[in-house]
Motif scaffolding. Sequence first.
Motif, PDB file in Angstrom:
ATOM      1  N   ILE A 195      80.878 -49.645 -38.335  1.00 19.57           N
ATOM      2  CA  ILE A 195      80.293 -48.512 -39.062  1.00 19.57           C
ATOM      3  C   ILE A 195      78.828 -48.791 -39.391  1.00 19.57           C
ATOM      4  O   ILE A 195      77.984 -47.879 -39.319  1.00 19.57           O
ATOM      5  N   SER A 227      83.943 -52.511 -40.742  1.00 16.44           N
ATOM      6  CA  SER A 227      82.713 -52.247 -41.492  1.00 16.44           C
ATOM      7  C   SER A 227      81.481 -52.584 -40.649  1.00 16.44           C
ATOM      8  O   SER A 227      80.448 -51.922 -40.745  1.00 16.44           O
ATOM      9  N   ARG A 243      82.459 -45.401 -46.139  1.00 15.83           N
ATOM     10  CA  ARG A 243      81.321 -44.675 -46.713  1.00 15.83           C
ATOM     11  C   ARG A 243      81.746 -43.497 -47.578  1.00 15.83           C
ATOM     12  O   ARG A 243      80.891 -42.824 -48.171  1.00 15.83           O
ATOM     13  N   PRO A 303      80.778 -38.697 -40.705  1.00 15.70           N
ATOM     14  CA  PRO A 303      79.565 -39.061 -39.964  1.00 15.70           C
ATOM     15  C   PRO A 303      78.493 -37.981 -40.014  1.00 15.70           C
ATOM     16  O   PRO A 303      77.306 -38.283 -40.187  1.00 15.70           O
ATOM     17  N   THR A 344      78.531 -47.076 -30.606  1.00 15.68           N
ATOM     18  CA  THR A 344      79.213 -48.003 -31.504  1.00 15.68           C
ATOM     19  C   THR A 344      80.350 -48.741 -30.812  1.00 15.68           C
ATOM     20  O   THR A 344      80.805 -49.781 -31.277  1.00 15.68           O
ATOM     21  N   ALA A 370      88.295 -49.223 -36.670  1.00 11.90           N
ATOM     22  CA  ALA A 370      86.872 -49.280 -36.971  1.00 11.90           C
ATOM     23  C   ALA A 370      86.628 -50.265 -38.108  1.00 11.90           C
ATOM     24  O   ALA A 370      87.218 -50.167 -39.176  1.00 11.90           O
ATOM     25  N   LEU A 383      85.614 -43.385 -35.427  1.00  9.00           N
ATOM     26  CA  LEU A 383      84.342 -43.271 -36.136  1.00  9.00           C
ATOM     27  C   LEU A 383      84.523 -42.458 -37.416  1.00  9.00           C
ATOM     28  O   LEU A 383      84.051 -42.848 -38.498  1.00  9.00           O
ATOM     29  N   GLY A 419      86.545 -44.428 -39.925  1.00  5.72           N
ATOM     30  CA  GLY A 419      85.760 -45.519 -40.487  1.00  5.72           C
ATOM     31  C   GLY A 419      84.756 -45.047 -41.534  1.00  5.72           C
ATOM     32  O   GLY A 419      84.560 -45.711 -42.563  1.00  5.72           O
ATOM     33  N   PHE A 420      84.120 -43.915 -41.297  1.00  6.51           N
ATOM     34  CA  PHE A 420      83.175 -43.399 -42.284  1.00  6.51           C
ATOM     35  C   PHE A 420      83.898 -42.985 -43.567  1.00  6.51           C
ATOM     36  O   PHE A 420      83.384 -43.189 -44.670  1.00  6.51           O
TER      37      PHE A 420
END
Length: 329
Positions: free
Chosen positions: A217, A214, A256, A260, A241, A212, A248, A251-252
């Motif tokens: 995301i 950026s 982040r 998610p 996505t 994943a 997912l 990646g979060f």
Amino acid sequence: MFSDLSSRDESFETFLSTFHQLAPHARIELNSGQSAFRWRGRFASTRSFSWWEVESEIDWTCRFAQRKERVGLVLPSSGTVNARIRNRTIAIDRQCALALSVPDVSSISYSGRGKHGHVTLEFEPAAVQKTLSAIFEGATLRSSELIPRLDLASPAGGMLRALGDAIGAGMHDARLRSEKSMALLGEAVLRLVFLNFPHRLSNRAQPHLTDATSRQIMKAVDFMRANMHQPLTLSEVADATGIGVRSLQYGFRRFRNTTPLAYLREIRLEAVQAELASPLNLLPIKDVALKWGFTHMGHFAARYRAAYGETPSETARLGRAEAKADRSR
């Protein structure tokens, strides 16, 4: 579709025609020569799965005429269930659930002393493949080789029983029943099965967890913001996505520093706060919360206060005061 049917001393043909509504690919045989017996059935279906709850006073066997990539889940309430799977017989009672890859099943027999019953869920191939691929990217049902028996006394078993009860309640209560809610519950059942029933993929390392980017995301974030008033699932966000659910989630966490679902809850709270604070808002707090996906008012109020240091009613009161001040100028 929902049917609540019962009979008293009805013929075997009546039982067959009723059962055939939701399981046209199955062939039913009685295990004795008796042709009249008491039975009760509740039958329902959604686009992703069918559900039936049957009680009977006679033993019978179900044989499958089609071999589509369906998954079945059997939860006995009384009596026993015997399934012939890959040339082995698996027997369970109400202490266990039976997870079935339908192409592997030759027959299922239901029996008991006197009345016996069970609940069965059967998931359509598209729903099965979508959930399986989200967990084990690129996997198929045939490659999984589910081991059928799950002890319902285990934590996962308790959750499975609770989800089965929730689906049953939703299926035969029109106030609760909706296609979307049933789809979400069905997906939860499939994920629980694939993550907690032993199978060949259980120990397989998840590929591409670091794939994943950026940019992907950010695409997921944009999709969430555009659809946060909808009852989104992780699978829907991942599909939009172009990555798997596990990717997912990874990646979060990486980009982040959150999950998610936590991020989705955060932006929904932001939307609620902005609407409640607006002098133009005329909706009650409950309606605003429901509009942005919060269905449990107690949990919503606690999360709102933790995020903004004030209650939703305090935010709304300030918004109304501002509106009143604007009108008096």
